[in-house]
Motif scaffolding. Structure first.
Motif, PDB file in Angstrom:
ATOM      1  N   LEU A 169       0.832  -1.198   0.000  1.00 38.25           N
ATOM      2  CA  LEU A 169       0.000   0.000   0.000  1.00 38.25           C
ATOM      3  C   LEU A 169       0.871   1.254   0.000  1.00 38.25           C
ATOM      4  CD1 LEU A 169      -2.654  -0.977   2.716  1.00 38.25           C
ATOM      5  CD2 LEU A 169      -2.995  -0.954   0.226  1.00 38.25           C
ATOM      6  N   PRO A 170       0.330   2.372  -0.503  1.00 42.02           N
ATOM      7  CA  PRO A 170       1.059   3.642  -0.402  1.00 42.02           C
ATOM      8  C   PRO A 170       1.356   3.976   1.062  1.00 42.02           C
ATOM      9  CG  PRO A 170      -0.825   3.855  -1.885  1.00 42.02           C
ATOM     10  CD  PRO A 170      -0.963   2.517  -1.198  1.00 42.02           C
ATOM     11  N   LEU A 171       2.474   4.651   1.287  1.00 45.61           N
ATOM     12  CA  LEU A 171       2.908   4.955   2.646  1.00 45.61           C
ATOM     13  C   LEU A 171       1.843   5.710   3.429  1.00 45.61           C
ATOM     14  CD1 LEU A 171       5.057   4.998   4.856  1.00 45.61           C
ATOM     15  CD2 LEU A 171       6.009   7.063   3.792  1.00 45.61           C
ATOM     16  N   GLU A 172       1.156   6.658   2.775  1.00 44.85           N
ATOM     17  CA  GLU A 172       0.167   7.456   3.511  1.00 44.85           C
ATOM     18  C   GLU A 172      -0.967   6.602   4.049  1.00 44.85           C
ATOM     19  OE1 GLU A 172      -0.540   8.196  -0.967  1.00 44.85           O
ATOM     20  OE2 GLU A 172       1.147   7.985   0.427  1.00 44.85           O
ATOM     21  N   GLN A 173      -1.319   5.523   3.338  1.00 44.77           N
ATOM     22  CA  GLN A 173      -2.348   4.615   3.858  1.00 44.77           C
ATOM     23  C   GLN A 173      -1.841   3.847   5.064  1.00 44.77           C
ATOM     24  OE1 GLN A 173      -3.992   3.163  -0.390  1.00 44.77           O
ATOM     25  NE2 GLN A 173      -5.059   2.262   1.360  1.00 44.77           N
ATOM     26  N   PRO A 185       6.941   2.422  10.629  1.00 48.05           N
ATOM     27  CA  PRO A 185       7.580   2.692   9.335  1.00 48.05           C
ATOM     28  C   PRO A 185       9.066   2.341   9.335  1.00 48.05           C
ATOM     29  CG  PRO A 185       6.312   4.584  10.131  1.00 48.05           C
ATOM     30  CD  PRO A 185       6.437   3.621  11.272  1.00 48.05           C
ATOM     31  N   LEU A 186       9.668   2.400   8.162  1.00 48.32           N
ATOM     32  CA  LEU A 186      11.105   2.191   8.015  1.00 48.32           C
ATOM     33  C   LEU A 186      11.887   3.130   8.933  1.00 48.32           C
ATOM     34  CD1 LEU A 186      11.572   1.947   4.140  1.00 48.32           C
ATOM     35  CD2 LEU A 186      12.010   0.119   5.785  1.00 48.32           C
ATOM     36  N   ASN A 187      12.965   2.606   9.485  1.00 50.32           N
ATOM     37  CA  ASN A 187      13.925   3.427  10.240  1.00 50.32           C
ATOM     38  C   ASN A 187      13.331   4.087  11.470  1.00 50.32           C
ATOM     39  OD1 ASN A 187      16.010   2.905   8.344  1.00 50.32           O
ATOM     40  ND2 ASN A 187      15.248   4.542   7.019  1.00 50.32           N
ATOM     41  N   THR A 188      12.377   3.414  12.120  1.00 52.90           N
ATOM     42  CA  THR A 188      11.787   3.996  13.335  1.00 52.90           C
ATOM     43  C   THR A 188      12.135   3.211  14.597  1.00 52.90           C
ATOM     44  OG1 THR A 188       9.714   2.829  12.846  1.00 52.90           O
ATOM     45  CG2 THR A 188       9.865   5.137  12.172  1.00 52.90           C
ATOM     46  N   SER A 189      12.990   2.200  14.489  1.00 55.48           N
ATOM     47  CA  SER A 189      13.459   1.498  15.685  1.00 55.48           C
ATOM     48  C   SER A 189      14.976   1.386  15.618  1.00 55.48           C
ATOM     49  CB  SER A 189      12.824   0.107  15.803  1.00 55.48           C
ATOM     50  OG  SER A 189      13.210  -0.724  14.727  1.00 55.48           O
ATOM     51  N   THR A 190      15.613   1.732  16.715  1.00 55.07           N
ATOM     52  CA  THR A 190      17.069   1.644  16.809  1.00 55.07           C
ATOM     53  C   THR A 190      17.418   0.944  18.108  1.00 55.07           C
ATOM     54  OG1 THR A 190      17.288   3.751  15.627  1.00 55.07           O
ATOM     55  CG2 THR A 190      19.241   2.927  16.762  1.00 55.07           C
ATOM     56  N   LEU A 191      18.201  -0.118  18.031  1.00 56.11           N
ATOM     57  CA  LEU A 191      18.524  -0.890  19.226  1.00 56.11           C
ATOM     58  C   LEU A 191      19.623  -0.185  20.025  1.00 56.11           C
ATOM     59  CD1 LEU A 191      18.382  -4.530  17.823  1.00 56.11           C
ATOM     60  CD2 LEU A 191      16.647  -3.275  19.099  1.00 56.11           C
ATOM     61  N   TYR A 240      16.464  -1.173   9.046  1.00 56.47           N
ATOM     62  CA  TYR A 240      15.877  -0.913   7.737  1.00 56.47           C
ATOM     63  C   TYR A 240      14.792  -1.962   7.465  1.00 56.47           C
ATOM     64  CZ  TYR A 240      15.543   0.810   2.970  1.00 56.47           C
ATOM     65  OH  TYR A 240      15.082   1.360   1.798  1.00 56.47           O
ATOM     66  N   SER A 241      13.695  -1.793   8.157  1.00 61.48           N
ATOM     67  CA  SER A 241      12.551  -2.692   8.027  1.00 61.48           C
ATOM     68  C   SER A 241      11.308  -1.942   8.482  1.00 61.48           C
ATOM     69  CB  SER A 241      12.733  -3.967   8.862  1.00 61.48           C
ATOM     70  OG  SER A 241      12.903  -3.647  10.233  1.00 61.48           O
ATOM     71  N   GLU A 242      10.161  -2.387   8.028  1.00 62.83           N
ATOM     72  CA  GLU A 242       8.881  -1.873   8.512  1.00 62.83           C
ATOM     73  C   GLU A 242       8.108  -3.044   9.086  1.00 62.83           C
ATOM     74  OE1 GLU A 242       6.494  -0.217   5.336  1.00 62.83           O
ATOM     75  OE2 GLU A 242       7.177  -1.729   3.894  1.00 62.83           O
ATOM     76  N   SER A 243       7.232  -2.769  10.028  1.00 63.84           N
ATOM     77  CA  SER A 243       6.532  -3.871  10.677  1.00 63.84           C
ATOM     78  C   SER A 243       5.152  -3.437  11.147  1.00 63.84           C
ATOM     79  CB  SER A 243       7.355  -4.419  11.844  1.00 63.84           C
ATOM     80  OG  SER A 243       7.596  -3.424  12.817  1.00 63.84           O
ATOM     81  N   PHE A 244       4.358  -4.439  11.468  1.00 63.97           N
ATOM     82  CA  PHE A 244       3.032  -4.209  12.038  1.00 63.97           C
ATOM     83  C   PHE A 244       2.924  -5.104  13.262  1.00 63.97           C
ATOM     84  CE2 PHE A 244      -1.460  -4.318  12.746  1.00 63.97           C
ATOM     85  CZ  PHE A 244      -1.932  -3.103  12.266  1.00 63.97           C
ATOM     86  N   ILE A 245       2.621  -4.493  14.417  1.00 63.16           N
ATOM     87  CA  ILE A 245       2.629  -5.217  15.684  1.00 63.16           C
ATOM     88  C   ILE A 245       1.200  -5.397  16.199  1.00 63.16           C
ATOM     89  CG2 ILE A 245       3.335  -5.113  18.104  1.00 63.16           C
ATOM     90  CD1 ILE A 245       5.920  -3.889  17.234  1.00 63.16           C
ATOM     91  N   HIS A 257       8.575  -6.614   7.124  1.00 68.56           N
ATOM     92  CA  HIS A 257       8.975  -6.470   5.728  1.00 68.56           C
ATOM     93  C   HIS A 257      10.349  -5.820   5.691  1.00 68.56           C
ATOM     94  CE1 HIS A 257       8.775  -3.938   1.839  1.00 68.56           C
ATOM     95  NE2 HIS A 257       9.224  -5.144   1.532  1.00 68.56           N
ATOM     96  N   TYR A 258      11.299  -6.499   5.034  1.00 70.44           N
ATOM     97  CA  TYR A 258      12.650  -5.992   4.863  1.00 70.44           C
ATOM     98  C   TYR A 258      12.836  -5.640   3.385  1.00 70.44           C
ATOM     99  CZ  TYR A 258      13.367  -8.387   9.352  1.00 70.44           C
ATOM    100  OH  TYR A 258      13.273  -8.819  10.650  1.00 70.44           O
TER     101      TYR A 258
END
Length: 318
Positions: free
Chosen positions: A61-65, A80-86, A99-104, A183-184
């Motif tokens: 899907l488009p990012l805005e959705q 979204p991408l690049n929103t978690s840093t260990l 460099y991944s996006e996820s849905f929790i 998703h990577y």
């Protein structure tokens, strides 16, 4: 193969010898490598395929959705991408965001836990995408099936800790399962310190990973080298987390692992983290009967342990 493949179907049968053989194989794997690959787990292949298909359609899907379902004050929904840093890891701080996006997806808090944990990362209410329309039902079906796998494995791990089969049941009376669709995206010019998931050990008890055939999951060996975990269709990769390692007094290993993005292909995986109740004490299992002794220092709970790490590694809305 460095990560053993183990058929766990005997855990669902009235077969004492089969159970004992599975227990022995799992103990060998998780006291050395810290990882195993499970077959015979009982989750239908079609169910797994449906979930992967729904996940891929969501990420297309488009990012805005997708941003309409972004997580906020609680760790539920789209990351979204690049929103978690260990920044808080057993292996030190990562230099770059994942460099991944996820849905929790989290369970709704049990009523008995709301007063204490509603303002934590585990609070709030689950958001569900309206598109694709099959997303929610695919996730719910898979989560129910994986809960049964988690329950069976907890009983086997109880035996591995020298307890009766139901010895860990009280700590999972109100479990805290976390499901994460990942998703990577391809990363053709990856820098040496850029990862889909930076090197880390998992926070909780038991982590089950379903993965596609792209590859990229790697485990750290005893000599500090990294090796690939093979992708076997419809199998589950199991690794032990920090809580299980603590319960075992370090006998069962929470082994560092990472994900490297493919240079040309997207990688999809589904993590199901079957963890104990938020108020369960994190301590060696032999000491758990002493947890109420006033003269002993009280260790932190799993919920406190989890909250500390999540707050350090994710940017929550106020």
């Amino acid at each position: 193969m460095l990560v053993p493949v183990i058929d766990i179907s005997a855990l669902y049968e009235d077969d004492a010898n089969g159970w004992r053989l599975v227990e022995e194989k799992l103990y060998e794997a998780h006291s050395t490598v810290g990882f195993s690959i499970l077959t015979g787990h009982g989750v239908p292949a079609r169910m797994m395929d449906d979930l992967f298909a729904a996940s891929a359609r969501f990420y297309a899907l488009p990012l805005e959705q997708k941003l309409a379902y972004r997580y906020g004050a609680h760790l539920r929904g789209y990351l979204p991408l690049n929103t978690s840093t260990l920044t808080r890891s057993t292996l030190g701080s990562a230099r770059k965001p994942n460099y991944s996006e996820s849905f929790i997806v989290l369970n709704e808090l049990d009523e008995s836990l709301c007063d204490q944990w509603s303002r934590s990362a585990m609070g709030g209410h689950q958001v569900w995408p309206l598109d694709p329309k099959e997303f929610e039902i695919a996730v719910r079906r898979y989560r129910a099936a994986m809960t049964r796998v988690g329950q069976a494995m907890v009983r086997c791990f109880a035996c591995m800790l020298g307890l009766p089969r139901d010895g860990l049941d009280p700590y999972f009376e109100t479990p805290n399962p976390i499901l994460r669709l990942l998703h990577y995206p391809p990363l053709p010019d990856r820098e040496a310190n850029q990862f889909g998931s930076a090197p880390h050990t998992d926070y909780g008890c038991l982590s089950f990973i379903a993965q596609d055939d792209v590859g990229g999951l790697q485990v750290k060996a005893a000599d500090n080298s990294w090796f690939d975990v093979p992708a076997i269709p419809h199998a589950l990769v199991l690794n032990t987390g920090q809580v299980m390692e603590a319960w075992s007094g370090g006998v069962l290993k929470a082994t560092p692992h990472r994900v490297i993005n493919h240079p040309e292909k997207s990688r999809y995986s589904v993590g199901f983290f079957y963890d104990c109740g938020l108020n369960t004490r994190v301590m060696p299992i032999a000491s758990m009967t002493d947890a109420m002794c006033a003269c002993k220092p009280q260790p932190k709970t799993y919920g406190e342990h989890l909250e500390t790490l999540l707050r350090a590694n994710y940017s929550f809305a106020d």
